[in-house]
Design a protein around this motif. Structure first.
Motif, mmCIF file in Angstrom:
data_model
loop_
_atom_site.group_PDB
_atom_site.id
_atom_site.type_symbol
_atom_site.label_atom_id
_atom_site.label_comp_id
_atom_site.label_asym_id
_atom_site.label_seq_id
_atom_site.Cartn_x
_atom_site.Cartn_y
_atom_site.Cartn_z
ATOM 1 N N UNK A 74 10.024 37.729 27.190
ATOM 2 C CA UNK A 74 10.024 36.589 26.279
ATOM 3 C C UNK A 74 8.567 36.225 26.025
ATOM 4 N N UNK A 75 8.202 36.071 24.757
ATOM 5 C CA UNK A 75 6.814 35.726 24.446
ATOM 6 C C UNK A 75 6.690 34.284 23.977
ATOM 7 N N UNK A 76 5.607 33.639 24.439
ATOM 8 C CA UNK A 76 5.311 32.278 23.971
ATOM 9 C C UNK A 76 4.626 32.329 22.611
ATOM 10 N N UNK A 77 3.706 33.275 22.457
ATOM 11 C CA UNK A 77 2.936 33.447 21.214
ATOM 12 C C UNK A 77 2.163 34.750 21.339
ATOM 13 N N UNK A 104 9.351 34.131 18.617
ATOM 14 C CA UNK A 104 9.572 33.524 17.304
ATOM 15 C C UNK A 104 9.383 34.605 16.246
ATOM 16 N N UNK A 105 9.795 34.309 15.033
ATOM 17 C CA UNK A 105 9.623 35.275 13.942
ATOM 18 C C UNK A 105 8.142 35.658 13.791
ATOM 19 N N UNK A 136 14.026 34.583 18.036
ATOM 20 C CA UNK A 136 14.585 33.363 18.625
ATOM 21 C C UNK A 136 14.794 32.332 17.518
ATOM 22 N N UNK A 137 16.040 31.899 17.354
ATOM 23 C CA UNK A 137 16.267 30.836 16.367
ATOM 24 C C UNK A 137 17.096 29.707 16.964
ATOM 25 N N UNK A 138 17.079 29.624 18.276
ATOM 26 C CA UNK A 138 17.815 28.561 18.970
ATOM 27 C C UNK A 138 17.958 28.974 20.419
#
Ligand SMILES: [Zn+2]
Ligand SMILES: [Zn+2]
Ligand SMILES: [Zn+2]
Length: 259
Positions: A74-77, A104-105, A136-138
């Motif tokens: 999982x990436x934060x940024x 995120x996109x 990730x969208x939720x």
């Protein structure tokens, strides 16, 4: 034993501590807790293991903590201190296994550009990283752990922190890179058991929280325990330990918590 175990793979800021060529007291310290590799978190549970971010020290961190299996990343940024260990995901793709990559996109778009050779589907030599992009969208589940993305500001960028919950109980909020935590995110993590938060240094910084700013957020959220991470060479672990209020502590590389 708690179902969720976290290990701080790294607790340092982007350049790590010690910094190359620096003679300051912290960079020269013999206290192992003053040696901070780039920030990353290992999350293990009986059914599923994942990491949040794979920075440039990812290989050494996996060796140190004897990480043998990872089910997802999982990436934060997409700043380099959080993604440049991507290539060392190879051992977790043995036998042609793919690995889900959550972000995120915007973060996934950067990963797909920087590591195009892994994502473009052309470079399928055996044993190479086989990433599976997951936008990730939720909230989403990794094993029985629910992850809720927590939008935070990191300078001009909006990046993700994550809330980890199990059986509906909010266990841990991880906000490694931020200078502003919006109201909606503060409300979502109110009274979480464990807060892990960016506390770069005492002086203000345009993209990271200072110690005082992180303490103010901790007082608002009121977790049972707050741990500082993404720390630079201006903070000595031993000195901070005597200064911080009850319930707040400096994380350090290799720290394990059961949450
Ligand atoms: Zn960072
Ligand atoms: Zn230094
Ligand atoms: Zn960053």
């Amino acid at each position: 034993m708690a179902d969720l175990r976290i290990t701080f793979l790294g607790t340092g800021t982007s350049q790590g501590v010690p910094m190359i060529g620096c003679d300051c007291a912290v960079c020269q310290s013999s206290d192992p807790r003053d040696q901070r590799t780039r920030s990353s978190l290992l999350v293990t549970s009986p059914e599923y293991n994942f990491v949040i971010d794979t920075g440039p020290d990812f290989r050494a961190q996996c060796l140190r903590e004897k990480v043998r299996a990872l089910d997802a990343v999982v990436y934060t940024h997409s700043h380099t201190d959080h993604i440049m260990g991507f290539d060392d995901l190879r051992p977790f793709c043995h036998g042609g296994r793919s690995i889900p990559i959550y972000g995120s996109r915007a973060t996934l778009a950067d990963l797909e550009r920087v590591f195009d050779f892994a994502f473009n589907g052309e470079n399928r030599f055996p044993g190479y990283v086989l990433p599976e992009s997951q936008v990730i969208d939720g909230p989403f589940l990794l094993g029985k752990t629910e992850l809720t993305p927590l939008p935070v500001f990191h300078g001009r960028a909006e990046v993700n922190g994550y809330l980890l919950s199990r059986k509906g109980a909010p266990l841990l909020a991880y906000l490694s890179d931020c200078n502003i935590v919006p109201e909606a995110t503060l409300a979502r993590i109110a009274e979480v058991n464990t807060l892990v938060i960016d506390a770069l240094r005492r002086r203000p910084h345009p993209t990271h929280l200072s110690v005082d700013e992180a303490l103010a957020i901790s007082r608002t959220v009121r977790p049972d325990k707050t741990w500082f991470t993404h720390i630079c060479h201006e903070l000595s672990h031993a000195e901070m330990e005597t200064d911080l209020p009850d319930g707040v502590a400096m994380a350090y590389d290799g720290l394990h918590l059961e949450v």
